[in-house]
Design a protein around this motif. Structure first.
Motif, mmCIF file in Angstrom:
data_model
loop_
_atom_site.group_PDB
_atom_site.id
_atom_site.type_symbol
_atom_site.label_atom_id
_atom_site.label_comp_id
_atom_site.label_asym_id
_atom_site.label_seq_id
_atom_site.Cartn_x
_atom_site.Cartn_y
_atom_site.Cartn_z
ATOM 1 N N LEU A 13 1.695 1.394 -8.749
ATOM 2 C CA LEU A 13 2.150 0.589 -7.626
ATOM 3 C C LEU A 13 1.738 -0.846 -7.911
ATOM 4 O O LEU A 13 0.563 -1.121 -8.158
ATOM 5 C CB LEU A 13 1.521 1.079 -6.318
ATOM 6 N N SER A 14 2.697 -1.776 -7.873
ATOM 7 C CA SER A 14 2.421 -3.178 -8.190
ATOM 8 C C SER A 14 2.885 -4.069 -7.052
ATOM 9 O O SER A 14 3.827 -3.741 -6.318
ATOM 10 C CB SER A 14 3.125 -3.599 -9.487
ATOM 11 N N TRP B 217 0.821 -1.212 0.000
ATOM 12 C CA TRP B 217 0.000 0.000 0.000
ATOM 13 C C TRP B 217 0.857 1.265 0.000
ATOM 14 O O TRP B 217 2.046 1.231 0.282
ATOM 15 C CB TRP B 217 -0.939 0.001 1.207
ATOM 16 N N MET B 218 0.183 2.382 -0.308
ATOM 17 C CA MET B 218 0.905 3.656 -0.401
ATOM 18 C C MET B 218 -0.079 4.822 -0.396
ATOM 19 O O MET B 218 -1.135 4.740 -1.030
ATOM 20 C CB MET B 218 1.737 3.670 -1.694
ATOM 21 N N ALA B 219 0.252 5.882 0.338
ATOM 22 C CA ALA B 219 -0.473 7.148 0.229
ATOM 23 C C ALA B 219 0.092 7.874 -0.990
ATOM 24 O O ALA B 219 1.276 8.198 -1.029
ATOM 25 C CB ALA B 219 -0.304 7.991 1.484
ATOM 26 N N CYS B 220 -0.740 8.106 -1.988
ATOM 27 C CA CYS B 220 -0.260 8.590 -3.284
ATOM 28 C C CYS B 220 -0.735 10.019 -3.555
ATOM 29 O O CYS B 220 -1.824 10.408 -3.131
ATOM 30 C CB CYS B 220 -0.762 7.676 -4.412
ATOM 31 N N ILE C 144 -5.038 6.670 -0.187
ATOM 32 C CA ILE C 144 -4.215 5.469 -0.067
ATOM 33 C C ILE C 144 -4.671 4.440 -1.095
ATOM 34 O O ILE C 144 -5.857 4.136 -1.205
ATOM 35 C CB ILE C 144 -4.279 4.887 1.358
ATOM 36 N N ARG C 145 -3.707 3.945 -1.867
ATOM 37 C CA ARG C 145 -3.960 2.869 -2.828
ATOM 38 C C ARG C 145 -3.364 1.585 -2.256
ATOM 39 O O ARG C 145 -2.292 1.622 -1.649
ATOM 40 C CB ARG C 145 -3.302 3.170 -4.177
ATOM 41 N N ASN D 270 -3.011 2.750 -9.800
ATOM 42 C CA ASN D 270 -2.413 4.040 -10.156
ATOM 43 C C ASN D 270 -1.793 4.696 -8.926
ATOM 44 O O ASN D 270 -2.417 4.760 -7.864
ATOM 45 C CB ASN D 270 -3.462 4.968 -10.751
ATOM 46 N N CYS D 271 -0.590 5.194 -9.086
ATOM 47 C CA CYS D 271 0.070 5.920 -7.997
ATOM 48 C C CYS D 271 1.246 6.692 -8.586
ATOM 49 O O CYS D 271 2.248 6.082 -8.982
ATOM 50 C CB CYS D 271 0.549 4.963 -6.902
#
Length: 405
Positions: free
Chosen positions: A141-142, A99-102, A117-118, A154-155
């Motif tokens: 982001l993969s 995960w990531m805050a994009c 977040i994605r 998408n990120c």
């Protein structure tokens, strides 16, 4: 020692992958220092890879805030990530999150602290080693499990708060301001072969290196923890970049139990991981609250309308993210048969026309009639000497020269 995907190789005394670190899920963690000090430049926000081997054990633990259990990436066990929580790899009761805050530099509405977040999630088995890779690059982001792509979202870039976050793996102490009955996002299990790159690895690159130790000088490698120490309170950076990590047993917020993360024999490379068949993943977004507090979710109200009756409103049961059932529609299979023209083309040859040339511009045919030149007969002496007729009676005639006086 370098090994490949061969199951019949001899096992080293310390395991094919050497040693690993074992975390108790209560107060253990490893501090890697500030994120900005680990990477060479700000490009890490758009491009990076984190990969590691992990063996989950025990039960995952997530935050309880205002009496509500929070099953979400930033509120459950930290496998790898930063504090305050803006990106990483986390473990929930039944799932792993990448995960990531994009944020998008071209869209101010996504700037911190409002960055959505994605996430990508997938299941795991207790007491089973698996390889996880977080790959961020080219606007996506993969997540990869055992070398197989699970999904992408998408990120553009990783959001960061003004305060400089610190990277941890194996656990993380959270802010004491939410210390109700949980102050630690600790991971219970083993971790080995942690690799951090400033590049986005391809699937082939992940598969080529996941079952073997690195040399340490690979392109883009900024930190490499193959847990080679076997003892002590430091984990060496085997890339030679000097980004050593510090083993921790609790903090001032959560007291340690006297036992830091343990050095154990690793089983990361002992078995070829099974081939993963990607399954549909449910994704949802929420907005993280300002650092260091974790993000919150506001319940929604749903209006129900009945003809002739005033509308009634039903609140969602809790701010826990709803369970999303993803319906996967099979991709139709198309059979294409090329259509080949069958028309017959007759090769009819038209005889070349015969042309009769007109007189012009050719000159007329001229017949050159040659008349032989008449034969010239040389004159005889008789032709030249005049004939003299002498009178016989003039036999004695004497010609006297004429003398002119």
């Amino acid at each position: 020692m370098t090994v490949g995907f061969a199951p019949d190789l001899a096992v080293r005394a310390d395991g094919l992958a050497g040693f690993a670190l074992s975390f108790d899920g209560t107060d253990d963690m490893v501090n890697l220092g500030r994120t900005v000090d680990l990477f060479p430049d700000e490009g890490w926000k758009e491009t990076k890879t984190v990969s590691l081997w992990v063996k989950p054990e025990g039960t995952a633990d997530c935050s309880v805030i205002n009496g509500i259990l929070r099953i979400e990436p930033a509120q459950c066990d930290n496998i790898f990530g930063d504090f305050a929580r803006w990106w990483g790899i986390s473990r929930g009761p039944t799932q792993i999150w990448v995960w990531m805050a994009c944020y998008d530099p071209a869209d101010p509405s996504t700037y911190p602290p409002s960055s959505p977040i994605r996430l990508i999630q997938f299941g795991y088995n207790l007491n089973e080693w698996m390889h996880i890779a977080l790959v961020h690059g080219n606007g996506f982001l993969s997540a990869y499990k055992n070398g197989s792509l699970i999904g992408s979202v998408n990120c553009i870039a990783t959001a960061q708060p003004p305060a400089q976050p610190v990277l941890f793996f194996g656990g993380m102490i959270k802010a004491d301001s939410q210390n109700q009955n949980h102050s630690f996002w600790g991971f219970q299990g083993q971790i080995d072969e942690l690799r951090i790159y400033s590049t986005a690895l391809s699937q082939q690159e992940i598969q080529n290196t996941m079952m073997t130790e690195l040399n340490g000088n690979e392109a883009g490698l900024v930190a490499y923890y193959k847990m080679s120490n076997d003892s002590g309170l430091m984990v060496s950076d085997d890339s030679g970049n000097g980004k050593d990590g510090q083993l921790m047993d609790g903090t001032t917020i959560v007291a340690g139990n006297g036992t830091p993360p343990l050095w154990v024999v690793s089983g990361a490379f002992d078995n070829i991981p099974p081939t993963v068949v990607p399954s549909p993943t449910s994704t949802w977004t929420f907005t993280p609250s300002p650092s260091p507090l974790p993000p919150t979710i506001t319940p929604t109200r749903t209006a129900t309308f009945t003809p002739g009756v005033n509308p009634t409103f039903t609140s969602s049961p809790s701010p826990v993210p709803p369970t999303i059932t993803t319906t996967r529609t099979a991709t139709p299979t198309f059979t294409w048969t090329p259509e080949i023209p069958t028309a017959t083309i007759a090769n009819t040859r038209t005889p070349r026309p015969t042309f009769t040339p007109s007189p012009s511009p050719f000159p007329p045919t001229v017949t050159n009639t040659w008349t032989p030149r008449p034969t010239r007969v040389a004159p005889t002496q008789s032709d030249i000497t005049p004939t003299r007729t002498i009178d016989p009676n003039m036999d004695n005639f004497i010609f006297l020269p004429l003398v002119r006086k």
